[in-house]
Design an enzyme around this catalytic site. Structure first.
Site, short mmCIF file in Angstrom:
data_model
loop_
_atom_site.label_atom_id
_atom_site.label_comp_id
_atom_site.label_asym_id
_atom_site.label_seq_id
_atom_site.Cartn_x
_atom_site.Cartn_y
_atom_site.Cartn_z
N ASP A 148 -0.34 -6.06 -35.03
CA ASP A 148 0.64 -6.15 -33.72
C ASP A 148 0.95 -7.39 -33.42
OD1 ASP A 148 0.77 -3.22 -34.08
OD2 ASP A 148 0.01 -3.04 -31.72
N GLU A 150 2.36 -8.00 -31.71
CA GLU A 150 1.85 -9.55 -29.81
C GLU A 150 0.22 -9.37 -29.69
OE1 GLU A 150 3.99 -7.04 -31.21
OE2 GLU A 150 4.25 -5.50 -29.40
N CYS A 382 2.17 11.17 -0.27
CA CYS A 382 2.53 9.10 -0.79
C CYS A 382 4.21 10.48 -0.91
CB CYS A 382 2.98 8.66 -2.14
SG CYS A 382 3.45 6.94 -1.53
N GLY A 384 5.56 12.29 -1.89
CA GLY A 384 5.54 14.48 -1.45
C GLY A 384 4.59 14.48 0.06
N MET A 385 4.55 13.56 0.85
CA MET A 385 4.43 13.58 2.03
C MET A 385 5.27 13.20 3.27
SD MET A 385 3.64 11.04 4.66
CE MET A 385 2.92 10.37 6.48
N ARG A 463 6.15 1.56 0.10
CA ARG A 463 7.20 0.50 1.23
C ARG A 463 8.48 1.34 1.92
NH1 ARG A 463 8.65 -3.55 -2.55
NH2 ARG A 463 8.75 -3.11 -4.51
N HIS A 508 -3.02 7.53 -1.66
CA HIS A 508 -2.69 8.29 -3.17
C HIS A 508 -5.14 8.30 -3.03
CE1 HIS A 508 0.85 7.81 -4.72
NE2 HIS A 508 1.19 6.41 -3.86
N GLU A 510 -5.64 10.99 -5.37
CA GLU A 510 -6.24 10.77 -6.67
C GLU A 510 -6.58 10.02 -7.36
OE1 GLU A 510 -3.16 9.84 -5.30
OE2 GLU A 510 -1.92 9.87 -6.88
#
Ligand code: GLN
Length: 548
Positions: A148, A150, A382, A384-385, A463, A508, A510
């Site tokens: 590649d 890059e 997050c 979800g809460m 946020r 989070h 997880e």
């Protein structure tokens, strides 16, 4: 002095360099070495924080608030040691640093060029991890595929580093693909030969070649690869497809990958890898005694990498409970179409995923209402809460137009509102509330019960937050703030004590679940799902399960 292992990839992307790097690190750690892993990503974004999950999968967050590649999640899950800002470097960050220095006048009138200025900065970032003498071995994974455009500056940085440090301090493990042609019934080595040739054109030659393959490599093939790629035959390693990523360290041990690396790095083998805990985890994972079905409600469910850490946390929590966790992906937009019962029926637990923006939000809220009313174990992370707070406001408190100001700026009931210190931020990248914050749990909460301690530290990326102006009304009606930031009073955990298991976290969890330390909230959620599943079968089994 730290020794370096570089992991490069050839032929194609998605061969699992991250898993191979993490598996090697695990074996070296299990032999008693101090190891860390770093990922160098060749894209121009400064970090993946601004990337859509469709582009890049999950954005993994470290304790020190770096928004990083999801491979860092594998590193932590395998090693159980935290990573940091220094463990993920992108081309964007390298250029940003060099250009800022140029603006400061640091290059004293010289022309600033890829070689040596960009490559010097790459070298500096690679060796930065060795500064505090914390590690015996630093494994650096180079993102992308050899060839590649890059990746070239990275390859060009390893070459002089290897020259400066000496071959015994710096080795290259090249991961490649050996395709199997069904029609010819043959494994093909040519793509690997080409990728090694490409590397050698850039002045690098691999010390070890790890071959991803769907068919076993026989001695002839290994010899052919060794001969044409100029490595020893025992340095051609077979990486066959594994049943689970957690098998890969054992596969690599069988192929002697760790021992060969140590020999080339002129390090002692020390003891045999101590993988007692790892093997007992695998044993439980592969021989579950029960099963639960949990729903993962999100808007990126068709893309597994978007929720990588959540899915892995389920694997860890399932294994520790000797329970197979079958995850049913539920698209939140599908719920909005009105067939909620058929989509959510048969679930033993519902997890509502993190996310950003309006799309699918009403589906998430509807799923939460279902979980709350049907008393199905619920776990919100997050967004979800935040959705669980909106749902409670609308359907219990009767604020029918309640919302988060992320979704509706003018809602009369902004139960989730933008944090004070986020209000004037215009720049998107790296400006959320990021990284680890302390949280104090109420002693009478379920969260305290599962964590077994009052003070915890968890990682954030958001946020918006719970609007404390509404806290009293929520608590009176039965939704409690059971985890708060001790310094700011921000609500970090909400619970409904009346419900068998209803927990939402602003952070989070997880991101901190590992093979050896499954996250307590996931463990608790799976146990609640097991109780729920048992109660559906027979009330007697449910009682037994209650004691889990
Ligand atoms: N969009 C929400 C916020 O910014 C939640 C973010 C998330 O789920 N990570 O607060």
């Amino acid at each position: 002095m730290a020794k370096y292992v570089f992991v490069t990839g050839g032929v194609t992307s998605s061969l699992g360099k991250g898993i191979i790097a993490a598996s090697l690190a695990k074996l070296l750690q299990a032999r008693g070495f101090k190891v860390t892993i770093q990922k160098l990503d060749p894209y121009i974004n400064v970090d993946p924080g601004t990337l859509n999950p469709y582009e890049h999968g999950e954005c993994y967050v470290t304790d020190d608030g770096a928004e990083t590649d999801l491979d860092l999640g594998h590193y932590e899950r395998f090693l159980s040691t935290p990573t940091s800002q220094a463990n993920n470097v992108t081309t964007g960050r390298i250029y940003q640093y060099v250009i800022n220095k140029e603006r400061e006048g640091a290059y004293l009138g010289k022309t600033v060029q890829v070689i040596p200025h960009i490559t010097d900065e790459i070298k500096r970032r690679i060796t930065l991890l060795a500064q505090n003498n914390e590690y015996d071995i630093i494994i650096t994974e180079i993102g992308g595929t050899v060839g590649d455009i890059e990746s070239l500056p990275y390859i060009e940085s390893i070459r002089p580093l290897q020259w400066e440090l000496g071959d015994e301090n710096c080795i290259i493990v090249h991961l490649t693909l050996i395709p199997y042609l069904k029609a010819a019934k043959e494994l093909k080595t040519k793509p690997t030969q080409h990728s090694v040739k490409l590397m050698s054109e850039n002045g690098l030659s691999p010390d070890i070649i790890v071959c991803r393959t769907e068919e076993p490599l026989n001695a002839d093939i290994k010899r052919k690869i060794a001969l044409f790629c100029n490595v020893k035959q025992d340095a051609v390693i077979e990486a066959a497809d594994a049943e689970t990523i957690y098998d890969v360290p054992l596969h690599m041990m069988r192929e002697n990958l760790d021992a060969i690396c140590l020999e080339k790095l002129e390090l002692p083998l020390r003891n045999e890898p101590d993988l007692k805990n790892w093997k007992s985890f695998l044993n439980k994972l592969k021989h579950p005694k029960t099963k639960v079905v949990v729903g993962l409600v999100g808007k990126y469910v068709e893309l597994q990498d978007a929720y990588k850490s959540i899915l892995e946390a389920f694997v860890h929590a399932g294994a520790v409970n000797e329970c197979k966790v079958e995850v049913r992906n539920i698209h939140s937009e599908e719920i909005e179409k009105g067939n909620i019962r058929s989509l959510l029926s048969g679930l033993d637990g519902i997890l509502v995923a993190p996310g950003f923006g309006n799309r699918g939000i009403e589906g998430k809220i509807a799923a939460i209402q279902y979980a709350r009313e049907q008393k199905i174990p619920f776990f919100g992370i997050c967004l979800g809460m935040q959705c669980s707070v909106i749902e409670f406001a609308r359907n219990v408190l009767g604020y029918s137009t309640a919302n988060s100001t992320e979704m509706d700026k003018h809602t009369p009931y902004p139960v989730i509102d933008i944090m004070e210190d986020q209000k004037n931020i215009i720049q998107m990248g790296g400006t959320m509330r990021l990284g680890a914050y302390e949280c104090e749990l109420s002693l009478d909460s379920k969260a305290y019960e599962v964590y077994g301690k009052q003070y915890i530290s968890e990682r954030h990326r958001h946020r918006w937050e719970f609007n404390n102006n509404f806290l009293e009304a929520f608590e009176k009606a039965g939704m409690k703030a059971t985890g708060r930031n001790p310094k700011t009073g921000l609500v970090e955990v909400v619970e409904i004590p009346e419900h068998p298991y209803f927990i939402g976290t602003q952070y989070h969890p997880e991101l901190k679940s590992t093979v050896e330390n499954p996250h307590p909230l996931f463990v608790g959620f799976i146990q609640a799902a097991m109780r729920y599943a048992a109660s559906k079968k027979s009330p007697v089994t449910a009682q037994t399960a209650e004691s889990l």
